[in-house]
Design a protein around this motif. Structure first.
Motif, PDB file in Angstrom:
ATOM      1  N   ARG A   1       0.836  -1.209   0.000  1.00 50.06           N
ATOM      2  CA  ARG A   1       0.000   0.000   0.000  1.00 50.06           C
ATOM      3  C   ARG A   1       0.866   1.252   0.000  1.00 50.06           C
ATOM      4  NH1 ARG A   1      -5.346   0.149   1.638  1.00 50.06           N
ATOM      5  NH2 ARG A   1      -4.876   2.217   2.462  1.00 50.06           N
ATOM      6  N   ALA A   2       1.912   1.231   0.805  1.00 52.06           N
ATOM      7  CA  ALA A   2       2.805   2.389   0.892  1.00 52.06           C
ATOM      8  C   ALA A   2       3.484   2.660  -0.447  1.00 52.06           C
ATOM      9  CB  ALA A   2       3.850   2.175   1.987  1.00 52.06           C
ATOM     10  N   VAL A   3       3.942   1.627  -1.096  1.00 54.69           N
ATOM     11  CA  VAL A   3       4.590   1.789  -2.406  1.00 54.69           C
ATOM     12  C   VAL A   3       3.579   2.317  -3.422  1.00 54.69           C
ATOM     13  CG1 VAL A   3       5.651   0.549  -4.325  1.00 54.69           C
ATOM     14  CG2 VAL A   3       6.378   0.068  -1.974  1.00 54.69           C
ATOM     15  N   LYS A   4       2.397   1.728  -3.454  1.00 56.70           N
ATOM     16  CA  LYS A   4       1.358   2.137  -4.406  1.00 56.70           C
ATOM     17  C   LYS A   4       0.956   3.599  -4.207  1.00 56.70           C
ATOM     18  CE  LYS A   4      -3.326   1.082  -5.893  1.00 56.70           C
ATOM     19  NZ  LYS A   4      -4.534   0.338  -5.589  1.00 56.70           N
ATOM     20  N   GLU A   5       0.824   4.025  -2.939  1.00 52.47           N
ATOM     21  CA  GLU A   5       0.391   5.386  -2.619  1.00 52.47           C
ATOM     22  C   GLU A   5       1.558   6.371  -2.502  1.00 52.47           C
ATOM     23  OE1 GLU A   5      -2.837   6.291  -2.429  1.00 52.47           O
ATOM     24  OE2 GLU A   5      -3.362   4.230  -2.980  1.00 52.47           O
ATOM     25  N   ASN A   6       2.786   5.875  -2.685  1.00 53.16           N
ATOM     26  CA  ASN A   6       3.999   6.700  -2.587  1.00 53.16           C
ATOM     27  C   ASN A   6       4.072   7.413  -1.226  1.00 53.16           C
ATOM     28  OD1 ASN A   6       6.441   7.629  -3.609  1.00 53.16           O
ATOM     29  ND2 ASN A   6       5.520   9.534  -4.341  1.00 53.16           N
ATOM     30  N   THR A   7       3.830   6.642  -0.169  1.00 51.17           N
ATOM     31  CA  THR A   7       3.918   7.154   1.195  1.00 51.17           C
ATOM     32  C   THR A   7       4.854   6.254   1.989  1.00 51.17           C
ATOM     33  OG1 THR A   7       2.075   5.820   2.022  1.00 51.17           O
ATOM     34  CG2 THR A   7       1.526   7.995   1.131  1.00 51.17           C
ATOM     35  N   SER A   8       5.085   6.629   3.217  1.00 50.49           N
ATOM     36  CA  SER A   8       5.917   5.791   4.081  1.00 50.49           C
ATOM     37  C   SER A   8       5.074   4.661   4.680  1.00 50.49           C
ATOM     38  CB  SER A   8       6.517   6.622   5.213  1.00 50.49           C
ATOM     39  OG  SER A   8       5.505   7.048   6.102  1.00 50.49           O
ATOM     40  N   PHE A   9       5.759   3.655   5.147  1.00 52.38           N
ATOM     41  CA  PHE A   9       5.105   2.554   5.858  1.00 52.38           C
ATOM     42  C   PHE A   9       4.361   3.109   7.076  1.00 52.38           C
ATOM     43  CE2 PHE A   9       4.838  -0.989   8.790  1.00 52.38           C
ATOM     44  CZ  PHE A   9       4.556  -2.074   7.981  1.00 52.38           C
ATOM     45  N   ALA A  10       5.022   3.993   7.814  1.00 50.70           N
ATOM     46  CA  ALA A  10       4.422   4.566   9.017  1.00 50.70           C
ATOM     47  C   ALA A  10       3.144   5.341   8.691  1.00 50.70           C
ATOM     48  CB  ALA A  10       5.419   5.481   9.732  1.00 50.70           C
ATOM     49  N   GLU A  11       3.139   6.075   7.596  1.00 45.36           N
ATOM     50  CA  GLU A  11       1.940   6.820   7.201  1.00 45.36           C
ATOM     51  C   GLU A  11       0.785   5.872   6.923  1.00 45.36           C
ATOM     52  OE1 GLU A  11      -0.746   9.774   6.348  1.00 45.36           O
ATOM     53  OE2 GLU A  11       1.179   9.894   7.356  1.00 45.36           O
ATOM     54  N   GLN A  12       1.073   4.757   6.288  1.00 47.05           N
ATOM     55  CA  GLN A  12       0.016   3.777   6.034  1.00 47.05           C
ATOM     56  C   GLN A  12      -0.511   3.193   7.337  1.00 47.05           C
ATOM     57  OE1 GLN A  12      -1.650   2.856   3.188  1.00 47.05           O
ATOM     58  NE2 GLN A  12      -0.609   4.662   2.396  1.00 47.05           N
ATOM     59  N   VAL A  13       0.358   2.903   8.278  1.00 48.87           N
ATOM     60  CA  VAL A  13      -0.083   2.368   9.571  1.00 48.87           C
ATOM     61  C   VAL A  13      -0.961   3.399  10.274  1.00 48.87           C
ATOM     62  CG1 VAL A  13       0.677   1.626  11.870  1.00 48.87           C
ATOM     63  CG2 VAL A  13       1.856   0.783   9.825  1.00 48.87           C
ATOM     64  N   ARG A  14      -0.545   4.678  10.283  1.00 55.72           N
ATOM     65  CA  ARG A  14      -1.365   5.724  10.907  1.00 55.72           C
ATOM     66  C   ARG A  14      -2.734   5.810  10.254  1.00 55.72           C
ATOM     67  NH1 ARG A  14       3.775   8.365  11.146  1.00 55.72           N
ATOM     68  NH2 ARG A  14       3.396   9.391   9.147  1.00 55.72           N
ATOM     69  N   LEU A  15      -2.786   5.752   8.939  1.00 49.38           N
ATOM     70  CA  LEU A  15      -4.044   5.828   8.205  1.00 49.38           C
ATOM     71  C   LEU A  15      -4.949   4.642   8.542  1.00 49.38           C
ATOM     72  CD1 LEU A  15      -5.766   7.252   6.047  1.00 49.38           C
ATOM     73  CD2 LEU A  15      -4.556   5.888   4.345  1.00 49.38           C
ATOM     74  N   LEU A  16      -4.392   3.454   8.536  1.00 44.42           N
ATOM     75  CA  LEU A  16      -5.190   2.262   8.828  1.00 44.42           C
ATOM     76  C   LEU A  16      -5.713   2.276  10.259  1.00 44.42           C
ATOM     77  CD1 LEU A  16      -2.944  -0.267   6.905  1.00 44.42           C
ATOM     78  CD2 LEU A  16      -5.282   0.399   6.303  1.00 44.42           C
ATOM     79  N   VAL A  17      -4.906   2.764  11.196  1.00 40.84           N
ATOM     80  CA  VAL A  17      -5.351   2.875  12.593  1.00 40.84           C
ATOM     81  C   VAL A  17      -6.471   3.909  12.683  1.00 40.84           C
ATOM     82  CG1 VAL A  17      -4.689   3.669  14.910  1.00 40.84           C
ATOM     83  CG2 VAL A  17      -3.202   2.104  13.643  1.00 40.84           C
ATOM     84  N   GLU A  18      -6.326   5.034  11.995  1.00 41.96           N
ATOM     85  CA  GLU A  18      -7.371   6.066  11.997  1.00 41.96           C
ATOM     86  C   GLU A  18      -8.686   5.494  11.468  1.00 41.96           C
ATOM     87  OE1 GLU A  18      -8.355  10.332   9.860  1.00 41.96           O
ATOM     88  OE2 GLU A  18      -6.294   9.639   9.929  1.00 41.96           O
ATOM     89  N   TRP A  19      -8.618   4.777  10.366  1.00 40.74           N
ATOM     90  CA  TRP A  19      -9.830   4.157   9.802  1.00 40.74           C
ATOM     91  C   TRP A  19     -10.456   3.193  10.803  1.00 40.74           C
ATOM     92  CZ3 TRP A  19      -7.862   2.626   4.269  1.00 40.74           C
ATOM     93  CH2 TRP A  19      -7.715   3.776   3.507  1.00 40.74           C
ATOM     94  N   GLY A  20      -9.632   2.401  11.449  1.00 36.61           N
ATOM     95  CA  GLY A  20     -10.139   1.452  12.426  1.00 36.61           C
ATOM     96  C   GLY A  20     -10.818   2.147  13.597  1.00 36.61           C
ATOM     97  N   LEU A  21     -10.254   3.242  14.055  1.00 33.91           N
ATOM     98  CA  LEU A  21     -10.860   3.981  15.152  1.00 33.91           C
ATOM     99  C   LEU A  21     -12.166   4.646  14.732  1.00 33.91           C
ATOM    100  CD1 LEU A  21      -7.674   5.597  16.710  1.00 33.91           C
ATOM    101  CD2 LEU A  21      -9.054   3.737  17.671  1.00 33.91           C
ATOM    102  N   GLU A  22     -12.236   5.131  13.514  1.00 37.72           N
ATOM    103  CA  GLU A  22     -13.455   5.751  13.019  1.00 37.72           C
ATOM    104  C   GLU A  22     -14.568   4.732  12.817  1.00 37.72           C
ATOM    105  OE1 GLU A  22     -12.313   7.823   9.478  1.00 37.72           O
ATOM    106  OE2 GLU A  22     -11.456   9.509  10.596  1.00 37.72           O
ATOM    107  N   ALA A  23     -14.203   3.497  12.522  1.00 34.75           N
ATOM    108  CA  ALA A  23     -15.198   2.449  12.269  1.00 34.75           C
ATOM    109  C   ALA A  23     -15.892   1.987  13.538  1.00 34.75           C
ATOM    110  CB  ALA A  23     -14.523   1.247  11.587  1.00 34.75           C
ATOM    111  N   LYS A  24     -15.313   2.316  14.662  1.00 33.50           N
ATOM    112  CA  LYS A  24     -15.856   1.856  15.941  1.00 33.50           C
ATOM    113  C   LYS A  24     -17.148   2.522  16.301  1.00 33.50           C
ATOM    114  CE  LYS A  24     -14.791   1.190  20.731  1.00 33.50           C
ATOM    115  NZ  LYS A  24     -13.939   1.383  21.816  1.00 33.50           N
TER     116      LYS A  24
END
Length: 62
Positions: free
Chosen positions: A39-62
């Motif tokens: 995902r990070a390679v595809k979106e041209n972001t860092s690994f950490a940015e992808q983890v932050r994004l996925l955690v944010e999505w998970g928290l919003e889904a709650k």
């Protein structure tokens, strides 16, 4: 002697502004790591940015 405080993370070397972040260490199994890395390679972001994004999505889904 350092006292362990669970779920507190460590401070980054930020400048004290809102851009300061806490650091945490977490591990991923190889398959999950590869999915996040792809995902990070595809979106041209860092690994950490992808983890932050996925955690944010998970928290919003709650």
């Amino acid at each position: 002697m350092k006292v362990f405080a669970p779920a507190i993370g460590s401070h980054s070397r930020g400048d004290g502004t809102m851009h300061s972040m806490r650091r945490v260490v977490c591990g991923f199994d190889q398959e999950t790591f590869q999915v996040i890395r792809d995902r990070a390679v595809k979106e041209n972001t860092s690994f950490a940015e992808q983890v932050r994004l996925l955690v944010e999505w998970g928290l919003e889904a709650k």
